[in-house]
Design a protein around this motif. Structure first.
Motif, PDB file in Angstrom:
ATOM      1  N   ALA A  42       0.832  -1.206   0.000  1.00 59.82           N
ATOM      2  CA  ALA A  42       0.000   0.000   0.000  1.00 59.82           C
ATOM      3  C   ALA A  42       0.868   1.259   0.000  1.00 59.82           C
ATOM      4  CB  ALA A  42      -0.942  -0.006   1.200  1.00 59.82           C
ATOM      5  N   LYS A  43       1.914   1.269   0.816  1.00 56.75           N
ATOM      6  CA  LYS A  43       2.817   2.427   0.857  1.00 56.75           C
ATOM      7  C   LYS A  43       3.491   2.643  -0.492  1.00 56.75           C
ATOM      8  CE  LYS A  43       5.560   1.582   4.277  1.00 56.75           C
ATOM      9  NZ  LYS A  43       6.537   1.665   5.367  1.00 56.75           N
ATOM     10  N   MET A  44       3.971   1.555  -1.098  1.00 63.58           N
ATOM     11  CA  MET A  44       4.628   1.668  -2.410  1.00 63.58           C
ATOM     12  C   MET A  44       3.696   2.281  -3.447  1.00 63.58           C
ATOM     13  SD  MET A  44       6.682  -1.781  -3.272  1.00 63.58           S
ATOM     14  CE  MET A  44       7.798  -2.554  -2.144  1.00 63.58           C
ATOM     15  N   LEU A  45       2.499   1.735  -3.523  1.00 65.99           N
ATOM     16  CA  LEU A  45       1.552   2.198  -4.531  1.00 65.99           C
ATOM     17  C   LEU A  45       1.123   3.630  -4.277  1.00 65.99           C
ATOM     18  CD1 LEU A  45      -0.521  -1.071  -4.818  1.00 65.99           C
ATOM     19  CD2 LEU A  45       1.117  -0.181  -6.491  1.00 65.99           C
ATOM     20  N   TYR A  46       0.949   3.991  -3.015  1.00 68.24           N
ATOM     21  CA  TYR A  46       0.576   5.359  -2.659  1.00 68.24           C
ATOM     22  C   TYR A  46       1.690   6.342  -3.038  1.00 68.24           C
ATOM     23  CZ  TYR A  46      -0.767   9.370   0.189  1.00 68.24           C
ATOM     24  OH  TYR A  46      -1.093  10.622   0.614  1.00 68.24           O
ATOM     25  N   ARG A  47       2.913   5.979  -2.743  1.00 72.13           N
ATOM     26  CA  ARG A  47       4.054   6.849  -3.084  1.00 72.13           C
ATOM     27  C   ARG A  47       4.205   7.019  -4.586  1.00 72.13           C
ATOM     28  NH1 ARG A  47       7.970   3.984   1.135  1.00 72.13           N
ATOM     29  NH2 ARG A  47       7.292   5.072   3.004  1.00 72.13           N
ATOM     30  N   LYS A  48       3.717   6.047  -5.347  1.00 73.46           N
ATOM     31  CA  LYS A  48       3.785   6.119  -6.813  1.00 73.46           C
ATOM     32  C   LYS A  48       2.520   6.748  -7.392  1.00 73.46           C
ATOM     33  CE  LYS A  48       7.800   4.260  -7.491  1.00 73.46           C
ATOM     34  NZ  LYS A  48       8.849   4.812  -8.341  1.00 73.46           N
ATOM     35  N   LYS A  49       1.773   7.453  -6.540  1.00 75.53           N
ATOM     36  CA  LYS A  49       0.583   8.211  -6.925  1.00 75.53           C
ATOM     37  C   LYS A  49      -0.636   7.357  -7.237  1.00 75.53           C
ATOM     38  CE  LYS A  49       2.897  12.111  -6.847  1.00 75.53           C
ATOM     39  NZ  LYS A  49       3.265  12.534  -5.546  1.00 75.53           N
ATOM     40  N   GLY A  50      -0.646   6.105  -6.788  1.00 76.51           N
ATOM     41  CA  GLY A  50      -1.853   5.285  -6.907  1.00 76.51           C
ATOM     42  C   GLY A  50      -2.855   5.707  -5.851  1.00 76.51           C
ATOM     43  N   ARG A  51      -4.118   5.488  -6.130  1.00 73.63           N
ATOM     44  CA  ARG A  51      -5.167   5.745  -5.137  1.00 73.63           C
ATOM     45  C   ARG A  51      -5.398   4.434  -4.419  1.00 73.63           C
ATOM     46  NH1 ARG A  51      -9.224  10.204  -7.269  1.00 73.63           N
ATOM     47  NH2 ARG A  51      -9.898   9.883  -5.131  1.00 73.63           N
ATOM     48  N   VAL A  52      -4.983   4.364  -3.164  1.00 66.98           N
ATOM     49  CA  VAL A  52      -4.938   3.113  -2.407  1.00 66.98           C
ATOM     50  C   VAL A  52      -5.960   3.137  -1.280  1.00 66.98           C
ATOM     51  CG1 VAL A  52      -3.484   1.581  -1.028  1.00 66.98           C
ATOM     52  CG2 VAL A  52      -2.481   2.881  -2.925  1.00 66.98           C
ATOM     53  N   TYR A  53      -6.742   2.058  -1.201  1.00 72.74           N
ATOM     54  CA  TYR A  53      -7.705   1.880  -0.122  1.00 72.74           C
ATOM     55  C   TYR A  53      -7.355   0.587   0.594  1.00 72.74           C
ATOM     56  CZ  TYR A  53     -10.327   5.521  -2.456  1.00 72.74           C
ATOM     57  OH  TYR A  53     -10.691   6.711  -3.016  1.00 72.74           O
ATOM     58  N   ILE A  54      -7.364   0.621   1.912  1.00 72.17           N
ATOM     59  CA  ILE A  54      -7.045  -0.577   2.687  1.00 72.17           C
ATOM     60  C   ILE A  54      -8.275  -1.036   3.454  1.00 72.17           C
ATOM     61  CG2 ILE A  54      -4.589  -0.064   2.875  1.00 72.17           C
ATOM     62  CD1 ILE A  54      -5.105   0.885   5.746  1.00 72.17           C
ATOM     63  N   ALA A  55      -8.328  -2.328   3.711  1.00 69.70           N
ATOM     64  CA  ALA A  55      -9.441  -2.900   4.468  1.00 69.70           C
ATOM     65  C   ALA A  55      -8.906  -4.039   5.319  1.00 69.70           C
ATOM     66  CB  ALA A  55     -10.518  -3.411   3.519  1.00 69.70           C
ATOM     67  N   GLY A  56      -9.584  -4.339   6.417  1.00 71.73           N
ATOM     68  CA  GLY A  56      -9.162  -5.436   7.268  1.00 71.73           C
ATOM     69  C   GLY A  56     -10.136  -5.661   8.403  1.00 71.73           C
ATOM     70  N   ARG A  57      -9.795  -6.580   9.300  1.00 74.55           N
ATOM     71  CA  ARG A  57     -10.691  -6.973  10.387  1.00 74.55           C
ATOM     72  C   ARG A  57     -10.610  -6.064  11.600  1.00 74.55           C
ATOM     73  NH1 ARG A  57      -9.217 -11.916  12.594  1.00 74.55           N
ATOM     74  NH2 ARG A  57      -7.159 -11.598  11.764  1.00 74.55           N
ATOM     75  N   SER A  58      -9.513  -5.361  11.807  1.00 73.92           N
ATOM     76  CA  SER A  58      -9.322  -4.564  13.010  1.00 73.92           C
ATOM     77  C   SER A  58      -9.483  -3.075  12.701  1.00 73.92           C
ATOM     78  CB  SER A  58      -7.919  -4.807  13.590  1.00 73.92           C
ATOM     79  OG  SER A  58      -7.637  -3.868  14.604  1.00 73.92           O
ATOM     80  N   ASP A  59     -10.535  -2.490  13.243  1.00 74.57           N
ATOM     81  CA  ASP A  59     -10.769  -1.067  13.019  1.00 74.57           C
ATOM     82  C   ASP A  59      -9.622  -0.224  13.574  1.00 74.57           C
ATOM     83  OD1 ASP A  59     -12.438   1.104  12.061  1.00 74.57           O
ATOM     84  OD2 ASP A  59     -12.738   1.587  14.186  1.00 74.57           O
ATOM     85  N   GLN A  60      -9.129  -0.584  14.745  1.00 73.01           N
ATOM     86  CA  GLN A  60      -8.040   0.182  15.357  1.00 73.01           C
ATOM     87  C   GLN A  60      -6.786   0.154  14.477  1.00 73.01           C
ATOM     88  OE1 GLN A  60      -6.877  -1.211  19.233  1.00 73.01           O
ATOM     89  NE2 GLN A  60      -5.640   0.588  19.650  1.00 73.01           N
ATOM     90  N   LYS A  61      -6.419  -1.036  13.988  1.00 75.42           N
ATOM     91  CA  LYS A  61      -5.256  -1.141  13.101  1.00 75.42           C
ATOM     92  C   LYS A  61      -5.528  -0.441  11.781  1.00 75.42           C
ATOM     93  CE  LYS A  61      -3.535  -5.492  14.978  1.00 75.42           C
ATOM     94  NZ  LYS A  61      -3.311  -6.915  14.687  1.00 75.42           N
ATOM     95  N   GLY A  62      -6.761  -0.534  11.324  1.00 71.61           N
ATOM     96  CA  GLY A  62      -7.134   0.153  10.092  1.00 71.61           C
ATOM     97  C   GLY A  62      -6.986   1.658  10.224  1.00 71.61           C
ATOM     98  N   GLN A  63      -7.424   2.202  11.358  1.00 77.12           N
ATOM     99  CA  GLN A  63      -7.296   3.637  11.590  1.00 77.12           C
ATOM    100  C   GLN A  63      -5.828   4.064  11.604  1.00 77.12           C
ATOM    101  OE1 GLN A  63      -9.754   5.849  11.511  1.00 77.12           O
ATOM    102  NE2 GLN A  63     -11.161   4.158  11.126  1.00 77.12           N
ATOM    103  N   GLN A  64      -4.993   3.229  12.208  1.00 80.00           N
ATOM    104  CA  GLN A  64      -3.562   3.546  12.211  1.00 80.00           C
ATOM    105  C   GLN A  64      -3.002   3.486  10.797  1.00 80.00           C
ATOM    106  OE1 GLN A  64      -1.660   4.649  14.825  1.00 80.00           O
ATOM    107  NE2 GLN A  64      -0.209   5.045  13.188  1.00 80.00           N
TER     108      GLN A  64
END
Length: 131
Positions: A42-64
């Motif tokens: 996600a970091k790589m793609l974001y730094r290369k100007k991609g529009r990156v969305y993340i998802a997962g099971r932990s809201d707290q980790k997701g917020q971080q």
């Protein structure tokens, strides 16, 4: 001895951010994108100007993760912002959860996370973008 020794030291990565072409106008979804390989991707793609969305099971980790890569982690936030999805990385997964572990829907955790979750997530995305 060579293969045994390689298990004690981390080799230099064969694929780095320098290998990623500019991703302007590309949209990515990465499940499990707030830690481990998914987060680094996600970091790589974001730094290369991609529009990156993340998802997962932990809201707290997701917020971080959101704070760390400056994007939303939920499908609800993603859908109104994008008309297309170019890439979906189903990176999230569990291996050997404690015996008896279950999802909120009372489905065995490994099955729910590794099989049912990605299936429903993809179906949700496809149905929404089909209209």
């Amino acid at each position: 001895m060579g293969s045994l020794w390689s298990q004690f030291s981390t080799p230099n990565p064969m694929f780095t951010e320098d290998d990623v072409a500019p991703q302007d106008s590309k949209v990515f979804r990465i499940t499990g994108g707030y830690s481990g390989i998914g987060f680094e991707l996600a970091k790589m793609l974001y730094r290369k100007k991609g529009r990156v969305y993340i998802a997962g099971r932990s809201d707290q980790k997701g917020q971080q993760g959101i704070k760390d890569i400056q994007h939303s982690a939920s499908a609800e936030a993603f859908k109104p912002k994008e008309a297309k999805l170019h890439v979906l990385w189903n990176n999230v997964g569990v291996c050997q959860p404690p015996v008896g572990s279950a999802s909120k829907q009372v489905i065995e955790l490994q099955l729910a996370t590794n099989c049912l979750g990605p299936f429903l997530f993809i179906r949700y995305q496809l149905l929404d973008h089909a209209h």
